[in-house]
Design a protein around this motif. Structure first.
Motif, short mmCIF file in Angstrom:
data_model
loop_
_atom_site.label_atom_id
_atom_site.label_comp_id
_atom_site.label_asym_id
_atom_site.label_seq_id
_atom_site.Cartn_x
_atom_site.Cartn_y
_atom_site.Cartn_z
N PRO A 1 0.79 -1.23 0.00
CA PRO A 1 0.00 0.00 0.00
C PRO A 1 0.82 1.28 0.00
O PRO A 1 0.47 2.25 -0.69
N GLY A 2 1.91 1.32 0.76
CA GLY A 2 2.70 2.54 0.86
C GLY A 2 3.44 2.91 -0.40
O GLY A 2 4.01 4.00 -0.50
N SER A 3 3.44 2.02 -1.41
CA SER A 3 4.21 2.27 -2.63
C SER A 3 3.35 2.57 -3.84
O SER A 3 3.85 2.65 -4.96
N ARG A 4 2.04 2.77 -3.68
CA ARG A 4 1.14 2.80 -4.82
C ARG A 4 0.83 4.19 -5.38
O ARG A 4 0.51 4.32 -6.56
N ILE A 5 0.87 5.23 -4.56
CA ILE A 5 0.32 6.53 -4.94
C ILE A 5 1.35 7.63 -4.73
O ILE A 5 2.04 7.64 -3.71
N ALA A 6 1.44 8.57 -5.68
CA ALA A 6 2.31 9.74 -5.54
C ALA A 6 1.60 10.95 -6.13
O ALA A 6 1.41 11.03 -7.34
N MET A 7 1.20 11.89 -5.28
CA MET A 7 0.56 13.12 -5.74
C MET A 7 1.63 14.11 -6.19
O MET A 7 2.68 14.25 -5.56
N SER A 8 1.39 14.79 -7.31
CA SER A 8 2.35 15.77 -7.81
C SER A 8 2.45 16.94 -6.84
O SER A 8 1.51 17.21 -6.08
N PRO A 9 3.59 17.66 -6.83
CA PRO A 9 3.77 18.75 -5.86
C PRO A 9 2.68 19.82 -5.91
O PRO A 9 2.31 20.38 -4.87
N ASP A 10 2.12 20.10 -7.10
CA ASP A 10 1.08 21.13 -7.21
C ASP A 10 -0.33 20.58 -7.06
O ASP A 10 -1.31 21.33 -7.13
N GLY A 11 -0.46 19.27 -6.85
CA GLY A 11 -1.77 18.69 -6.63
C GLY A 11 -2.63 18.54 -7.87
O GLY A 11 -3.83 18.27 -7.76
N SER A 12 -2.04 18.65 -9.05
CA SER A 12 -2.84 18.57 -10.28
C SER A 12 -2.90 17.17 -10.87
O SER A 12 -3.80 16.86 -11.66
N ARG A 13 -1.95 16.29 -10.51
CA ARG A 13 -1.86 14.96 -11.08
C ARG A 13 -1.50 13.95 -10.01
O ARG A 13 -0.87 14.30 -9.01
N VAL A 14 -1.87 12.72 -10.24
CA VAL A 14 -1.49 11.65 -9.32
C VAL A 14 -0.91 10.50 -10.14
O VAL A 14 -1.43 10.15 -11.20
N ALA A 15 0.20 9.96 -9.66
CA ALA A 15 0.81 8.78 -10.27
C ALA A 15 0.43 7.57 -9.42
O ALA A 15 0.53 7.61 -8.19
N ILE A 16 -0.02 6.51 -10.07
CA ILE A 16 -0.37 5.29 -9.34
C ILE A 16 0.30 4.09 -10.00
O ILE A 16 0.52 4.07 -11.21
N THR A 17 0.67 3.12 -9.17
CA THR A 17 1.10 1.84 -9.71
C THR A 17 -0.16 1.03 -9.94
O THR A 17 -0.84 0.64 -8.99
N GLY A 18 -0.49 0.82 -11.20
CA GLY A 18 -1.74 0.15 -11.53
C GLY A 18 -1.52 -0.99 -12.49
O GLY A 18 -0.39 -1.32 -12.86
#
Length: 334
Positions: free
Chosen positions: A10-27
């Motif tokens: 779970p701790g490795s799945r999500i990364a929000m961009s610094p400005d909050g406009s995009r999210v990276a997910i391991t999918g």
């Protein structure tokens, strides 16, 4: 369609961009099952599949949000969001503890120790040394690009609990200061002068300020049910300006521990139905060590299951992170 990669912790799945406009997910693709990193615009205008990112874990952004870093089998990689292939940053850094980058080209990498890599000079330094029985995770640079926070878990894992310290430090010094000490904090990030952290399955925020940093006031709950796992963090990420993304726990029907042969034919079943995870089988095949939820505390506890009798007992001294988890676990006297 894309679903979260439930193979990744779970701790490795999500990364929000610094400005909050995009999210990276391991999918992974719901049709092919192929894993990758996906970048999704929160306004719904764009969804990007990053090529050649299977299997990648612990994505984290550059400070300007133009580049995504990630760990793959052969090292640490970085990738621009222009469809190009990932570029190798370092083969020495294969850790699964996460990372953080500042605007000067410095990257903090967590694992048994916290390391600092200068991407300009390739110099690698140790910021926090290894401690017996401990793991360091989810480091985060603060906005000045010098100070940072890092999670350190030590000792026996019971449910989602470890002996945890949130450490505050600077890359200009080898000294770190405990900011928080707890038994059940699974991940933390900083946003809008607040420390956002997971505790059990709940997500909380507490005011953070000062130099040296200090916490004040009482924690405020942001979400009651967030996906978490024993010693493996929590599925959330928050931008510097406070945009939060998290994954709720998947709803799973109870299952029964079942023996099958190599063809998949059911041989026998044992014990009561339950939401079993983190299963370890004893060498003699007679006992299972497993994590099960405790509905009264919204955490998970460790149980020993006698397969012959179908009886389960809460365990004591259990450590799912050790090399011999069953050897340290004994039935509770409760």
């Amino acid at each position: 369609d894309v679903v979260f990669n439930d193979i990744a912790v779970p701790g490795s799945r999500i990364a929000m961009s610094p400005d909050g406009s995009r999210v990276a997910i391991t999918g992974r693709s719901s049709t092919t099952g192929q894993p990758a990193i996906y970048v999704v615009s929160l306004d719904g205008t764009r969804a990007l599949t990053l090529p050649e990112t299977a299997p990648a874990t612990f994505p984290f952004w550059s400070s300007d949000g133009r580049v995504l870093y990630m760990f793959m089998g052969s090292g640490l990689f970085r990738q621009a969001l222009d469809g190009t292939s990932p570029a190798l940053v370092s083969r020495e850094l294969r850790s699964g503890g996460g990372g953080s980058a500042n605007s000067n080209g410095d990257v903090l990498i967590a694992g048994a120790e916290l390391q600092l890599l200068s991407t300009k000079t390739d110099k690698l330094d140790i910021v926090i040394g290894a401690k017996a029985g401990s793991l360091i995770g989810v480091p985060q640079f603060l906005e000045d690009g010098r100070r940072f926070l890092a999670w350190r878990g030590t000792g026996t894992a019971v449910g989602n609990a470890l002996d945890v310290e949130i450490l505050a430090g600077s890359i200009d010094s080898k000294t770190v200061t405990p900011l928080m000490q707890s038994r059940d904090v699974s991940k933390m990030m900083v946003a809008n002068n607040a420390l956002v952290f997971g505790r059990g399955t709940g997500l909380f925020a507490q005011r953070l300020s000062g130099d040296p940093l200090r916490l004040s006031g009482e924690p405020v709950q942001l979400a009651a049910q967030v996906d978490a796992a024993v010693g493996r963090g929590m599925a959330f990420s928050v931008s510097r300006n406070g945009v939060l993304a998290y994954q709720a726990p998947a709803s799973r029907p109870p299952v029964r521990l079942t023996w099958v042969d190599r063809t998949g034919k059911v041989i026998s079943a044992s014990g009561d139905d339950g939401d079993y995870s983190n299963i370890e089988l004893s060498p003699d095949g007679r006992t299972i060590l497993a994590s099960l939820p405790d509905p009264t505390t919204n955490t998970r506890d460790i149980y020993l299951v006698d397969l012959a009798r179908g009886v389960r007992q809460r365990g004591e001294g259990c450590d799912l992170l050790s090399t011999d988890p069953l050897g340290l676990c004994n039935p509770s006297s409760d």
